[in-house]
Design a protein around this motif. Structure first.
Motif, short mmCIF file in Angstrom:
data_model
loop_
_atom_site.label_atom_id
_atom_site.label_comp_id
_atom_site.label_asym_id
_atom_site.label_seq_id
_atom_site.Cartn_x
_atom_site.Cartn_y
_atom_site.Cartn_z
N THR A 1 8.78 37.40 6.50
CA THR A 1 8.05 36.20 6.09
C THR A 1 8.75 35.55 4.91
OG1 THR A 1 5.94 37.14 6.81
CG2 THR A 1 5.84 35.33 5.21
N LEU A 2 8.94 34.25 5.02
CA LEU A 2 9.50 33.47 3.91
C LEU A 2 8.38 32.82 3.10
CD1 LEU A 2 12.48 31.81 5.79
CD2 LEU A 2 12.60 33.64 4.08
N ARG A 3 7.45 32.16 3.80
CA ARG A 3 6.35 31.48 3.09
C ARG A 3 5.11 31.48 3.97
NH1 ARG A 3 2.42 28.82 0.80
NH2 ARG A 3 2.84 27.67 -1.10
N PHE A 4 4.05 32.12 3.50
CA PHE A 4 2.77 32.05 4.19
C PHE A 4 2.16 30.70 3.86
CE2 PHE A 4 -1.84 32.72 4.44
CZ PHE A 4 -1.93 33.09 5.78
N ILE A 5 1.75 29.98 4.88
CA ILE A 5 1.18 28.65 4.69
C ILE A 5 -0.34 28.72 4.81
CG2 ILE A 5 1.10 26.31 5.66
CD1 ILE A 5 4.12 26.93 6.51
N GLY A 6 -0.82 29.45 5.78
CA GLY A 6 -2.26 29.65 5.94
C GLY A 6 -2.85 28.79 7.02
N ASP A 7 -4.18 28.73 7.02
CA ASP A 7 -4.93 27.94 7.98
C ASP A 7 -4.93 26.49 7.53
OD1 ASP A 7 -5.71 30.18 9.55
OD2 ASP A 7 -7.24 30.65 8.05
N VAL A 8 -4.34 25.62 8.34
CA VAL A 8 -4.24 24.21 7.99
C VAL A 8 -4.69 23.36 9.17
CG1 VAL A 8 -2.36 24.55 6.33
CG2 VAL A 8 -1.81 24.09 8.72
N ASP A 9 -5.06 22.11 8.88
CA ASP A 9 -5.44 21.21 9.97
C ASP A 9 -4.17 20.67 10.64
OD1 ASP A 9 -4.49 19.02 8.41
OD2 ASP A 9 -6.48 18.66 7.57
N GLU A 10 -4.36 19.97 11.74
CA GLU A 10 -3.21 19.49 12.54
C GLU A 10 -2.33 18.52 11.75
OE1 GLU A 10 -2.12 20.58 15.44
OE2 GLU A 10 -3.79 21.96 15.65
N ARG A 11 -2.95 17.70 10.93
CA ARG A 11 -2.16 16.73 10.15
C ARG A 11 -1.25 17.46 9.16
NH1 ARG A 11 -4.25 12.81 5.62
NH2 ARG A 11 -2.28 11.80 5.14
N MET A 12 -1.80 18.46 8.45
CA MET A 12 -1.00 19.24 7.52
C MET A 12 0.09 20.00 8.27
SD MET A 12 -0.24 20.24 4.44
CE MET A 12 -1.59 19.99 3.30
N ALA A 13 -0.26 20.54 9.45
CA ALA A 13 0.74 21.26 10.25
C ALA A 13 1.90 20.34 10.62
CB ALA A 13 0.09 21.84 11.51
N ASP A 14 1.59 19.10 10.99
CA ASP A 14 2.64 18.13 11.30
C ASP A 14 3.50 17.83 10.08
OD1 ASP A 14 1.81 17.99 13.94
OD2 ASP A 14 0.65 16.13 13.65
N ASP A 15 2.86 17.67 8.91
CA ASP A 15 3.60 17.40 7.67
C ASP A 15 4.53 18.57 7.33
OD1 ASP A 15 2.30 14.98 7.44
OD2 ASP A 15 0.93 15.64 5.85
N VAL A 16 4.02 19.78 7.46
CA VAL A 16 4.82 20.98 7.17
C VAL A 16 6.01 21.04 8.11
CG1 VAL A 16 4.80 23.50 7.38
CG2 VAL A 16 2.96 22.34 6.14
N CYS A 17 5.76 20.85 9.39
CA CYS A 17 6.82 20.91 10.40
C CYS A 17 7.91 19.89 10.10
CB CYS A 17 6.21 20.67 11.78
SG CYS A 17 7.28 21.06 13.14
N SER A 18 7.51 18.69 9.75
CA SER A 18 8.46 17.63 9.45
C SER A 18 9.26 17.94 8.18
CB SER A 18 7.71 16.31 9.30
OG SER A 18 8.58 15.29 8.94
N LEU A 19 8.57 18.36 7.15
CA LEU A 19 9.23 18.62 5.87
C LEU A 19 10.22 19.79 5.97
CD1 LEU A 19 9.26 17.34 3.12
CD2 LEU A 19 7.45 18.90 2.42
N LEU A 20 9.89 20.79 6.76
CA LEU A 20 10.80 21.92 6.91
C LEU A 20 12.13 21.49 7.52
CD1 LEU A 20 8.37 24.74 8.06
CD2 LEU A 20 9.63 24.63 5.89
N GLY A 21 12.11 20.41 8.28
CA GLY A 21 13.34 19.88 8.86
C GLY A 21 14.31 19.36 7.81
#
Length: 178
Positions: free
Chosen positions: A39-59
């Motif tokens: 594990t690098l970073r535990f993010i936790g339970d997030v809504d779909e919008r936050m999940a999309d933001d995380v996915c995009s930012l990790l890029g």
């Protein structure tokens, strides 16, 4: 609401070698080898919008090239009240830099800072009511641990269901390191 975290996948041959350490510890719930990861970073339970933001930012993660990772022994978390047995990795500045960058990115999207010190490892078992003596004996009996080295060419964004013991984990996105 997905539960997310980032991590490094463990190759099948390394997972097979680590799976040989399963068993022989009362109170252990063994992680399935296909769910081994760092594990690098535990993010936790997030809504779909936050999940999309995380996915995009990790890029936008800075590309470093492949990481060489060495697993070099067994250890445990929890001291007198052990809660996990893990395979530890030797220090890797590049891995720590990747984790630190992800920590910064997650703060940018509004996630709270991770409070635990980053200790790169592969969880082998979660413990419930295991005695510290049993854990010490388990580790001592497996004292000769051959170094296991692999090259990570990417990190991934995992999702998981809320469950006892973690897993199964699903790769939601992959980000090349090269």
């Amino acid at each position: 609401m997905p539960r997310l975290f980032t991590g490094i996948e463990i190759p099948a041959d390394i997972s097979l070698a680590l799976s040989g350490y399963r068993g022989g510890l009362p109170g252990a719930r063994w992680v399935e080898p296909e769910n081994y990861h760092i594990t690098l970073r535990f993010i936790g339970d997030v809504d779909e919008r936050m999940a999309d933001d995380v996915c995009s930012l990790l890029g936008s993660t800075r590309r470093r090239g492949p990481l060489t990772i060495t697993i070099d022994g067994l250890d445990s978390f929890g001291g007198r009240k052990p809660r996990a047995v893990f395979a530890r990795t030797s220090g890797s500045p590049a891995l720590s830099e990747l984790q630190a960058e992800q920590e910064q990115l997650m703060r940018q999207v509004g996630l709270a800072p991770e409070t635990r010190k980053f200790t790169p490892h592969v969880t082998l078992a979660r413990l419930k009511n295991a005695s510290a003596l049993d854990v010490a004996d388990y580790i001592a009996m497996r004292g000769h641990f051959p170094k296991l080295t692999f090259t990570a060419e990417r990190f991934v964004l995992y999702s998981s269901r809320a469950s006892v013991g973690g897993g199964p984990y699903v790769i939601e996105a992959a980000y090349p390191l090269a």
